[in-house]
Scaffold this motif. Structure first.
Motif, short mmCIF file in Angstrom:
data_model
loop_
_atom_site.label_atom_id
_atom_site.label_comp_id
_atom_site.label_asym_id
_atom_site.label_seq_id
_atom_site.Cartn_x
_atom_site.Cartn_y
_atom_site.Cartn_z
N TRP A 9 0.86 -1.17 0.00
CA TRP A 9 0.00 0.00 0.00
C TRP A 9 0.90 1.22 0.00
O TRP A 9 1.80 1.33 0.82
N PRO A 10 0.66 2.20 -0.88
CA PRO A 10 1.40 3.45 -0.76
C PRO A 10 1.11 4.10 0.58
O PRO A 10 0.00 4.02 1.09
N LEU A 11 2.12 4.70 1.19
CA LEU A 11 1.91 5.37 2.47
C LEU A 11 0.84 6.42 2.34
O LEU A 11 0.80 7.21 1.41
N GLY A 12 -0.07 6.42 3.32
CA GLY A 12 -1.15 7.39 3.31
C GLY A 12 -2.30 7.03 2.41
O GLY A 12 -3.23 7.80 2.25
N VAL A 13 -2.28 5.87 1.78
CA VAL A 13 -3.35 5.48 0.87
C VAL A 13 -3.92 4.16 1.34
O VAL A 13 -3.18 3.21 1.57
N PHE A 14 -5.22 4.09 1.48
CA PHE A 14 -5.88 2.85 1.87
C PHE A 14 -6.85 2.48 0.77
O PHE A 14 -7.79 3.21 0.49
N PRO A 15 -6.64 1.36 0.08
CA PRO A 15 -7.47 1.03 -1.06
C PRO A 15 -8.91 0.77 -0.66
O PRO A 15 -9.18 0.08 0.30
N GLY A 16 -9.83 1.37 -1.45
CA GLY A 16 -11.23 1.07 -1.25
C GLY A 16 -11.83 1.64 0.01
O GLY A 16 -12.75 1.07 0.57
N SER A 17 -11.34 2.77 0.49
CA SER A 17 -11.89 3.34 1.71
C SER A 17 -13.29 3.88 1.43
O SER A 17 -13.73 4.01 0.30
N SER A 18 -14.03 4.20 2.51
CA SER A 18 -15.42 4.57 2.38
C SER A 18 -15.60 5.73 1.42
O SER A 18 -14.79 6.66 1.36
N ALA A 19 -16.71 5.70 0.70
CA ALA A 19 -16.93 6.68 -0.35
C ALA A 19 -17.14 8.07 0.20
O ALA A 19 -16.78 9.06 -0.42
N LEU A 86 -0.81 6.43 7.58
CA LEU A 86 -1.97 6.01 6.80
C LEU A 86 -3.05 7.08 6.89
O LEU A 86 -3.57 7.36 7.97
N ASP A 87 -3.33 7.71 5.77
CA ASP A 87 -4.41 8.71 5.68
C ASP A 87 -4.33 9.76 6.79
O ASP A 87 -5.32 10.07 7.46
N GLY A 88 -3.15 10.30 7.00
CA GLY A 88 -2.96 11.38 7.97
C GLY A 88 -2.74 10.93 9.39
O GLY A 88 -2.61 11.76 10.29
N VAL A 89 -2.71 9.63 9.62
CA VAL A 89 -2.53 9.08 10.97
C VAL A 89 -1.13 8.48 11.08
O VAL A 89 -0.73 7.68 10.23
N SER A 90 -0.40 8.86 12.12
CA SER A 90 0.92 8.27 12.37
C SER A 90 0.73 6.98 13.18
O SER A 90 0.02 6.97 14.18
N ILE A 91 1.39 5.92 12.73
CA ILE A 91 1.23 4.60 13.35
C ILE A 91 2.53 4.20 14.03
O ILE A 91 3.60 4.29 13.44
N ILE A 92 2.42 3.78 15.28
CA ILE A 92 3.55 3.29 16.07
C ILE A 92 3.25 1.84 16.43
O ILE A 92 2.21 1.56 17.05
N ARG A 93 4.15 0.94 16.05
CA ARG A 93 3.95 -0.48 16.39
C ARG A 93 5.03 -0.92 17.37
O ARG A 93 6.20 -0.61 17.19
N VAL A 94 4.61 -1.68 18.37
CA VAL A 94 5.55 -2.25 19.34
C VAL A 94 5.35 -3.76 19.36
O VAL A 94 4.28 -4.27 19.02
N PRO A 95 6.38 -4.51 19.75
CA PRO A 95 6.26 -5.98 19.76
C PRO A 95 5.24 -6.44 20.80
O PRO A 95 5.05 -5.80 21.84
N ALA A 96 4.61 -7.59 20.50
CA ALA A 96 3.67 -8.20 21.44
C ALA A 96 3.87 -9.71 21.40
O ALA A 96 4.31 -10.28 20.39
N TRP A 97 3.55 -10.35 22.52
CA TRP A 97 3.72 -11.80 22.65
C TRP A 97 2.47 -12.38 23.32
O TRP A 97 1.71 -11.65 23.97
N PRO A 98 2.26 -13.71 23.23
CA PRO A 98 2.97 -14.64 22.34
C PRO A 98 2.44 -14.55 20.92
O PRO A 98 1.35 -14.05 20.70
N ARG A 99 3.24 -15.06 20.00
CA ARG A 99 2.91 -14.89 18.60
C ARG A 99 1.59 -15.57 18.21
O ARG A 99 0.81 -15.03 17.44
N GLY A 100 1.34 -16.75 18.74
CA GLY A 100 0.15 -17.50 18.34
C GLY A 100 -1.07 -17.24 19.18
O GLY A 100 -2.01 -18.03 19.15
N SER A 101 -1.10 -16.15 19.94
CA SER A 101 -2.22 -15.88 20.83
C SER A 101 -2.73 -14.46 20.62
O SER A 101 -2.03 -13.60 20.08
N ASP A 102 -3.95 -14.22 21.10
CA ASP A 102 -4.52 -12.88 20.98
C ASP A 102 -4.46 -12.10 22.29
O ASP A 102 -5.11 -11.07 22.44
#
Length: 407
Positions: A9-19, A86-102
Motif C-alpha cells: 500500500w502506498p503510504l497514506g493510501v488505503f485502497p477502497g476506503s469509504s466513499a 496512513l491517511d494522515g494518521v501516524s502509526i507506532i507499532r511495538v512488539p507483542a507476545w505470544p505470537r500465536g495468541s490474541d
C-alpha cells in the motif's frame, strides 16, 4: 503497509476506503491549538476486523478535521514497520507476545505513553493486555483517557470462564477513565452492571456502516440465491450453524449458495463439516484481502441474505455495512444482536434453535419480497462527532480539576 493478499500500500493510501469524504477540519478541542490524540488498539491493519475498521474510520476522520492523531498498536510477527503513516494518521507499532495468541502482552505500550505528549489517550478495546497497560500508563503520566470496550466473544471455554475475573481486575483502572464508551446500549448496560460502574458514566457511540459504492448490477441465473455468513472464522461466530442449515435450504431452494466470508483458526473444522454434509458444490469459504473495502461492498451487495449466528456481538460493523447496503439480515437473537433485532433492522433466530428452524427463517427472509431500501443508520461521521464531544468534555473537566487543585 502490506498485506499477504494485496501487496504494498502506498503510504497514506488505503485502497477502497469509504466513499463518503471526511468533513472539513474542525476547530481544536480547546484554545491551545490542535489537540493531540493517541489511539491505542491491540490490532490494526493489515489485520482485518470490526475494531480495526472502527479505529481506521474514526482516526482518519479526526485527522482530516485538523487533530493530530497517533495510533499505537502491536505486532506479533516482527514483520511490520515500527513506524508508518496512513491517511494522515501516524502509526507506532511495538512488539507483542505470544505470537500465536490474541492476549497481546506488549510492555512497550507503557514506555511509549509515558514518554509521549498527548492531550488525551483513547484505548480501543478492553480484552487484551494492551488495555490495562495503556490505562495504567496514562494514569501515571497524568493523561486523561477514554475507553471504548469493543467487547466480543471467544471460542475458548477457559477465556470465557475468566472474563468475569478479568472485569473485576480491570475495575480500578476503568473507574479512572475520563469517559467510558459502549458501541451499543447493550454493551454500556452490560459493563455498567458487571463492573459496578454507574451507567451515567457511559456514552453510547454506535459503529458506522459506510462502504464504497458497489458495482452496478450482478450476473446470476434466475433462481440462484446467495447467502453470505460474515465474521472471523472462530467457532463462536456461528458459521457452522449456517452450514448446517444448508441441506434444508437446498431442499427448497436448489440454487442457493453459501459464502462463508472470513479468515481464522476455525477454517479447517468448517471445511470438514462442509465435506461431511456433502456441500462442496454449495458452500465456499474464504476472506477478502484486508483493506479491499470495494470488494466487500460488491460481495455484500450481491447477497440475497446476510447472516451472523454469533454467540456474542456488541455492535458488529459488518452487519451495519450490510444494512447500509439494504441487505436482508438474519442474526442470532443474543447480546448486542438482539438490540438490532428489537430495532426492526434484522430477523432474529433463537440461539439454540435447530438447523431446520434456522433454515426456515432464512428461506422466509429471502422470499419476503423485494430487497429493502437502505435504511438510515449511524455513519462514521456521526461517530466522530460524538467522539469530539466526548474529548472536549473530558479535557474541559481535566482543566477544571487542574485549576481547582491550584496547579
Amino acid at each position: 503497509m502490506t498485506t499477504a493478499a494485496s501487496g504494498s500500500w502506498p503510504l497514506g493510501v488505503f485502497p477502497g476506503s469509504s466513499a463518503a469524504a471526511p468533513r472539513p477540519a474542525a476547530a481544536s478541542l480547546d484554545d491551545g491549538g490542535p489537540a493531540r490524540i493517541l489511539m491505542v488498539s491491540a490490532r490494526f491493519f493489515p489485520l482485518a476486523g470490526g475494531v480495526e475498521t472502527h479505529v481506521y474510520e474514526t482516526a482518519r476522520r479526526l485527522a482530516a478535521r485538523g487533530l493530530r492523531v497517533d495510533l499505537l498498536t502491536t505486532d506479533t510477527t516482527g514483520a511490520l514497520p515500527a513506524r508508518d503513516h496512513l491517511d494522515g494518521v501516524s502509526i507506532i507499532r511495538v512488539p507483542a507476545w505470544p505470537r500465536g495468541s490474541d492476549v497481546r502482552f506488549a510492555p512497550r505500550i507503557y514506555d511509549v505513553i509515558a514518554a509521549g505528549r498527548w492531550d488525551i489517550v483513547h484505548v480501543q478495546g478492553y480484552h487484551t493486555f494492551v488495555a490495562p497497560i495503556a490505562m495504567d500508563a496514562a494514569r501515571r503520566a497524568g493523561l486523561p483517557f477514554v475507553l471504548t470496550f469493543h467487547s466480543g466473544g471467544h471460542s475458548s471455554p477457559l477465556r470465557r470462564a475468566v472474563r468475569g475475573a478479568q472485569r473485576l481486575a480491570l475495575r480500578p483502572l476503568v473507574n479512572g477513565a475520563a469517559r467510558l464508551i459502549g458501541v451499543s446500549r447493550y454493551e454500556a448496560d452490560f459493563f455498567s452492571r458487571t463492573m459496578g460502574v454507574a451507567r451515567h458514566r457511559f456514552h453510547v457511540v454506535p459503529n458506522g456502516g459506510e462502504l464504497p459504492r458497489p458495482a452496478v448490477g450482478r450476473t446470476r441465473r434466475s433462481g440462484d440465491r446467495l447467502i453470505v455468513s460474515i465474521g472471523r472464522l472462530e467457532r463462536y461466530k456461528g458459521h457452522h450453524r449456517a452450514i448446517e442449515a444448508m441441506p434444508h435450504i437446498l431442499s427448497r431452494l436448489p440454487g442457493a449458495r453459501l459464502r462463508v466470508l472470513g479468515e481464522g483458526p476455525y477454517e479447517r473444522p468448517l471445511r470438514r463439516l462442509v465435506a461431511r454434509l456433502g456441500l462442496a458444490d454449495a458452500v465456499t469459504i474464504g476472506g477478502i484481502p484486508s483493506g479491499d473495502r470495494r470488494a466487500m461492498a460488491d460481495l455484500l451487495a450481491s447477497a440475497d441474505l446476510v447472516v451472523l449466528f454469533s454467540d456474542y456481538e456488541a455492535h458488529p460493523v459488518a452487519v451495519m455495512e450490510a444494512l447500509a447496503l439494504g441487505r436482508k439480515i438474519v442474526v442470532s437473537e443474543a447480546a448486542g444482536l438482539a438490540e438490532i433485532v428489537a430495532e426492526g433492522r434484522a430477523r432474529g433466530a433463537p440461539p439454540a434453535c435447530r438447523a431446520e428452524e434456522r433454515a426456515r427463517l432464512m428461506v422466509e427472509m429471502m422470499e419476503e419480497g423485494p430487497i429493502p431500501e437502505a435504511v438510515a443508520l449511524p455513519t462514521w461521521e456521526d461517530c466522530v462527532d460524538s467522539l469530539l464531544s466526548i474529548y472536549r468534555d473530558a479535557l474541559g473537566r481535566e482543566r477544571d480539576a487542574t485549576r481547582a487543585a491550584g496547579v
